[in-house]
Design a protein around this motif. Structure first.
Motif, PDB file in Angstrom:
ATOM      1  N   ARG A   5      39.930  88.230 -28.490  1.00 14.80           N
ATOM      2  CA  ARG A   5      38.242  87.836 -27.911  1.00 14.80           C
ATOM      3  C   ARG A   5      37.758  86.008 -28.544  1.00 14.80           C
ATOM      4  NH1 ARG A   5      33.608  90.189 -32.167  1.00 14.80           N
ATOM      5  NH2 ARG A   5      31.668  90.133 -31.453  1.00 14.80           N
ATOM      6  N   ASP A   6      37.276  85.832 -26.918  1.00 11.10           N
ATOM      7  CA  ASP A   6      36.990  84.407 -27.628  1.00 11.10           C
ATOM      8  C   ASP A   6      37.682  82.989 -27.154  1.00 11.10           C
ATOM      9  OD1 ASP A   6      33.837  85.884 -29.020  1.00 11.10           O
ATOM     10  OD2 ASP A   6      34.033  85.786 -26.835  1.00 11.10           O
ATOM     11  N   ALA A   7      38.799  83.411 -26.536  1.00  7.21           N
ATOM     12  CA  ALA A   7      39.365  81.950 -27.005  1.00  7.21           C
ATOM     13  C   ALA A   7      40.017  81.872 -25.564  1.00  7.21           C
ATOM     14  CB  ALA A   7      40.843  83.095 -27.805  1.00  7.21           C
ATOM     15  N   ALA A   8      41.189  80.313 -25.660  1.00  8.30           N
ATOM     16  CA  ALA A   8      40.702  79.709 -24.585  1.00  8.30           C
ATOM     17  C   ALA A   8      43.018  79.480 -24.448  1.00  8.30           C
ATOM     18  CB  ALA A   8      39.987  78.794 -24.166  1.00  8.30           C
ATOM     19  N   GLY A  89      37.324  76.968 -16.700  1.00 10.37           N
ATOM     20  CA  GLY A  89      36.686  75.513 -16.931  1.00 10.37           C
ATOM     21  C   GLY A  89      37.855  74.373 -16.368  1.00 10.37           C
ATOM     22  N   PHE A  90      36.838  73.239 -16.236  1.00 11.42           N
ATOM     23  CA  PHE A  90      37.766  72.106 -15.184  1.00 11.42           C
ATOM     24  C   PHE A  90      36.273  70.602 -16.278  1.00 11.42           C
ATOM     25  CE2 PHE A  90      38.084  68.601 -12.704  1.00 11.42           C
ATOM     26  CZ  PHE A  90      39.363  68.918 -12.710  1.00 11.42           C
ATOM     27  N   LEU A 118      38.248  69.162 -25.374  1.00  8.26           N
ATOM     28  CA  LEU A 118      38.107  70.658 -25.697  1.00  8.26           C
ATOM     29  C   LEU A 118      37.062  71.427 -26.486  1.00  8.26           C
ATOM     30  CD1 LEU A 118      41.621  69.214 -25.206  1.00  8.26           C
ATOM     31  CD2 LEU A 118      41.981  71.779 -26.875  1.00  8.26           C
ATOM     32  N   GLN A 119      36.404  70.069 -27.440  1.00  5.95           N
ATOM     33  CA  GLN A 119      35.181  70.551 -28.078  1.00  5.95           C
ATOM     34  C   GLN A 119      34.432  70.901 -27.213  1.00  5.95           C
ATOM     35  OE1 GLN A 119      35.595  66.735 -30.348  1.00  5.95           O
ATOM     36  NE2 GLN A 119      36.534  67.939 -32.433  1.00  5.95           N
ATOM     37  N   ARG A 120      34.014  70.142 -26.670  1.00  4.41           N
ATOM     38  CA  ARG A 120      32.899  70.017 -24.956  1.00  4.41           C
ATOM     39  C   ARG A 120      32.820  71.647 -24.467  1.00  4.41           C
ATOM     40  NH1 ARG A 120      31.993  67.561 -19.815  1.00  4.41           N
ATOM     41  NH2 ARG A 120      34.226  66.411 -19.957  1.00  4.41           N
ATOM     42  N   ALA A 121      34.893  71.818 -24.029  1.00  4.25           N
ATOM     43  CA  ALA A 121      34.654  72.947 -23.514  1.00  4.25           C
ATOM     44  C   ALA A 121      34.341  73.485 -23.963  1.00  4.25           C
ATOM     45  CB  ALA A 121      36.487  72.581 -22.616  1.00  4.25           C
ATOM     46  N   ALA A 122      34.569  74.066 -25.313  1.00  2.95           N
ATOM     47  CA  ALA A 122      34.800  75.131 -26.149  1.00  2.95           C
ATOM     48  C   ALA A 122      33.222  75.208 -26.504  1.00  2.95           C
ATOM     49  CB  ALA A 122      35.303  74.743 -27.863  1.00  2.95           C
ATOM     50  N   ARG A 123      32.211  74.104 -26.769  1.00  2.45           N
ATOM     51  CA  ARG A 123      30.632  74.396 -26.894  1.00  2.45           C
ATOM     52  C   ARG A 123      30.550  74.988 -25.443  1.00  2.45           C
ATOM     53  NH1 ARG A 123      30.939  69.470 -28.597  1.00  2.45           N
ATOM     54  NH2 ARG A 123      30.358  68.515 -26.612  1.00  2.45           N
ATOM     55  N   ASP A 124      30.179  74.969 -24.279  1.00  4.90           N
ATOM     56  CA  ASP A 124      30.377  75.539 -23.011  1.00  4.90           C
ATOM     57  C   ASP A 124      30.619  76.632 -22.927  1.00  4.90           C
ATOM     58  OD1 ASP A 124      28.865  72.995 -22.623  1.00  4.90           O
ATOM     59  OD2 ASP A 124      30.474  72.356 -21.148  1.00  4.90           O
ATOM     60  N   GLY A 125      31.612  77.740 -23.131  1.00  4.61           N
ATOM     61  CA  GLY A 125      32.195  78.505 -23.158  1.00  4.61           C
ATOM     62  C   GLY A 125      32.110  78.872 -24.293  1.00  4.61           C
ATOM     63  N   HIS A 126      31.710  78.862 -25.457  1.00  6.02           N
ATOM     64  CA  HIS A 126      31.268  79.418 -26.834  1.00  6.02           C
ATOM     65  C   HIS A 126      33.416  80.143 -27.066  1.00  6.02           C
ATOM     66  CE1 HIS A 126      27.247  79.711 -26.411  1.00  6.02           C
ATOM     67  NE2 HIS A 126      27.672  79.893 -24.962  1.00  6.02           N
ATOM     68  N   VAL A 195      38.327  92.113 -27.398  1.00  8.96           N
ATOM     69  CA  VAL A 195      37.086  91.538 -26.091  1.00  8.96           C
ATOM     70  C   VAL A 195      35.795  91.888 -25.883  1.00  8.96           C
ATOM     71  CG1 VAL A 195      37.946  91.730 -24.266  1.00  8.96           C
ATOM     72  CG2 VAL A 195      37.509  89.208 -24.767  1.00  8.96           C
ATOM     73  N   ARG A 196      34.289  91.159 -25.811  1.00  9.52           N
ATOM     74  CA  ARG A 196      33.452  91.750 -24.836  1.00  9.52           C
ATOM     75  C   ARG A 196      33.831  90.667 -23.831  1.00  9.52           C
ATOM     76  NH1 ARG A 196      30.576  88.236 -29.084  1.00  9.52           N
ATOM     77  NH2 ARG A 196      30.656  85.971 -27.792  1.00  9.52           N
ATOM     78  N   PRO A 197      32.671  91.335 -22.639  1.00 11.88           N
ATOM     79  CA  PRO A 197      33.065  91.024 -20.885  1.00 11.88           C
ATOM     80  C   PRO A 197      32.111  89.307 -20.870  1.00 11.88           C
ATOM     81  CG  PRO A 197      31.909  93.124 -21.522  1.00 11.88           C
ATOM     82  CD  PRO A 197      31.938  92.560 -22.762  1.00 11.88           C
ATOM     83  N   HIS A 198      32.955  88.499 -20.545  1.00 11.03           N
ATOM     84  CA  HIS A 198      32.949  86.999 -20.268  1.00 11.03           C
ATOM     85  C   HIS A 198      32.971  87.465 -18.722  1.00 11.03           C
ATOM     86  CE1 HIS A 198      37.847  87.291 -20.822  1.00 11.03           C
ATOM     87  NE2 HIS A 198      36.948  86.558 -19.309  1.00 11.03           N
ATOM     88  N   SER A 199      32.102  86.090 -18.110  1.00  4.03           N
ATOM     89  CA  SER A 199      31.781  85.660 -17.372  1.00  4.03           C
ATOM     90  C   SER A 199      33.209  84.962 -16.821  1.00  4.03           C
ATOM     91  CB  SER A 199      30.992  84.359 -16.661  1.00  4.03           C
ATOM     92  OG  SER A 199      30.323  84.134 -15.537  1.00  4.03           O
ATOM     93  N   THR A 200      33.544  84.412 -15.528  1.00  8.01           N
ATOM     94  CA  THR A 200      34.197  83.852 -15.250  1.00  8.01           C
ATOM     95  C   THR A 200      33.854  83.173 -14.665  1.00  8.01           C
ATOM     96  OG1 THR A 200      34.423  85.280 -12.969  1.00  8.01           O
ATOM     97  CG2 THR A 200      35.980  85.492 -15.210  1.00  8.01           C
ATOM     98  N   ALA A 201      32.096  82.371 -14.302  1.00  9.83           N
ATOM     99  CA  ALA A 201      31.710  81.576 -13.476  1.00  9.83           C
ATOM    100  C   ALA A 201      31.696  80.562 -14.096  1.00  9.83           C
ATOM    101  CB  ALA A 201      30.715  82.260 -13.557  1.00  9.83           C
ATOM    102  N   ARG A 202      31.766  78.972 -13.088  1.00  6.34           N
ATOM    103  CA  ARG A 202      31.942  77.900 -13.966  1.00  6.34           C
ATOM    104  C   ARG A 202      30.737  77.830 -14.410  1.00  6.34           C
ATOM    105  NH1 ARG A 202      32.465  74.692  -7.888  1.00  6.34           N
ATOM    106  NH2 ARG A 202      33.992  76.469  -6.872  1.00  6.34           N
ATOM    107  N   PRO A 203      31.686  76.919 -15.751  1.00  6.10           N
ATOM    108  CA  PRO A 203      30.619  76.035 -16.729  1.00  6.10           C
ATOM    109  C   PRO A 203      29.637  75.233 -15.849  1.00  6.10           C
ATOM    110  CG  PRO A 203      32.523  75.619 -16.608  1.00  6.10           C
ATOM    111  CD  PRO A 203      32.971  76.471 -15.729  1.00  6.10           C
TER     112      PRO A 203
END
Length: 203
Positions: A5-8, A89-90, A118-126, A195-203
């Motif tokens: 859940r919610d991991a990258a 994310g990129f 990494l911190q910015r990506a985590a904020r954007d993607g939760h 895992v709850r459903p998540h979007s694979t769209a671009r951040p």
């Protein structure tokens, strides 16, 4: 099998995800590194979201512009999409304190080994950083992951040559490629949580 859940999994680009061609922004020269397809597919199936975090000092050095990285991102997405894996994310750092382009010649917080990307990506993607991983081919990647409170895997392919170790520069595991890294990450994660459903769209 339960999912995460919610991991990258934060992936360095050059030398980790793709073959290392210094300062390359030509999409036609980009090739996935050995073990990438199987490893990334299994991480995706396990529920991890895959995010690229890359130092791109060639911008600050005047070798190419930020616009060139758009084609690099598109090529990466196409390479992964070909075997059913989305890129969540990129993120890249264009800075270098010694760069020739004044706008980018700065001491930033996003250039690895600092954890800003990494911190910015985590904020954007939760993303939950404490359940996430950082995978790279040099110890600066490992230090960035540790500073962001991720677990870490070093791809030992010869690109790390200095081996300047410290508490934050010791990986949880050393692998030969992304396939082997995925084995360890999946085994170390345990049964996980739904895992709850998540979007694979671009951040």
């Amino acid at each position: 099998m339960a999912l995460i859940r919610d991991a990258a999994v934060f992936l360095d680009k050059d030398g980790t995800l793709i073959d290392d061609v210094p300062y390359n922004v030509d999409p036609n020269r980009m090739r996935l590194a050995p073990g990438s397809r199987s490893g990334l597919r299994r991480l995706h199936e396990r529920g991890f979201r895959l995010v690229v975090v890359s130092n791109q000092s060639g911008v600050a050095r005047g070798y190419f512009t930020e616009d060139a990285l758009r084609d690099v991102e598109e090529r990466l997405r196409d390479l992964l999409r070909a075997f059913g894996v989305p890129l969540a994310g990129f993120y890249y750092c264009p800075h270098d304190p010694l760069g020739r382009v004044k706008r980018y010649a700065t001491d930033c917080t996003c250039r690895k080994p600092r954890p800003g990307l990494l911190q910015r990506a985590a904020r954007d993607g939760h993303f939950d950083l404490t359940h996430s991983w950082c995978v790279g081919d040099i110890l600066d990647d490992i230090e960035a992951g540790c500073a962001a409170h991720c677990r870490t895997v070093l791809i030992d392919n010869g690109n790390e040559t200095k081996w300047q170790l410290s508490d934050r520069r010791v990986p949880d595991y050393i692998a030969r490629n992304l396939d082997e890294a995925a084995d360890f990450i999946i085994d170390a994660t345990g049964p996980g949580r739904p895992v709850r459903p998540h979007s694979t769209a671009r951040p």
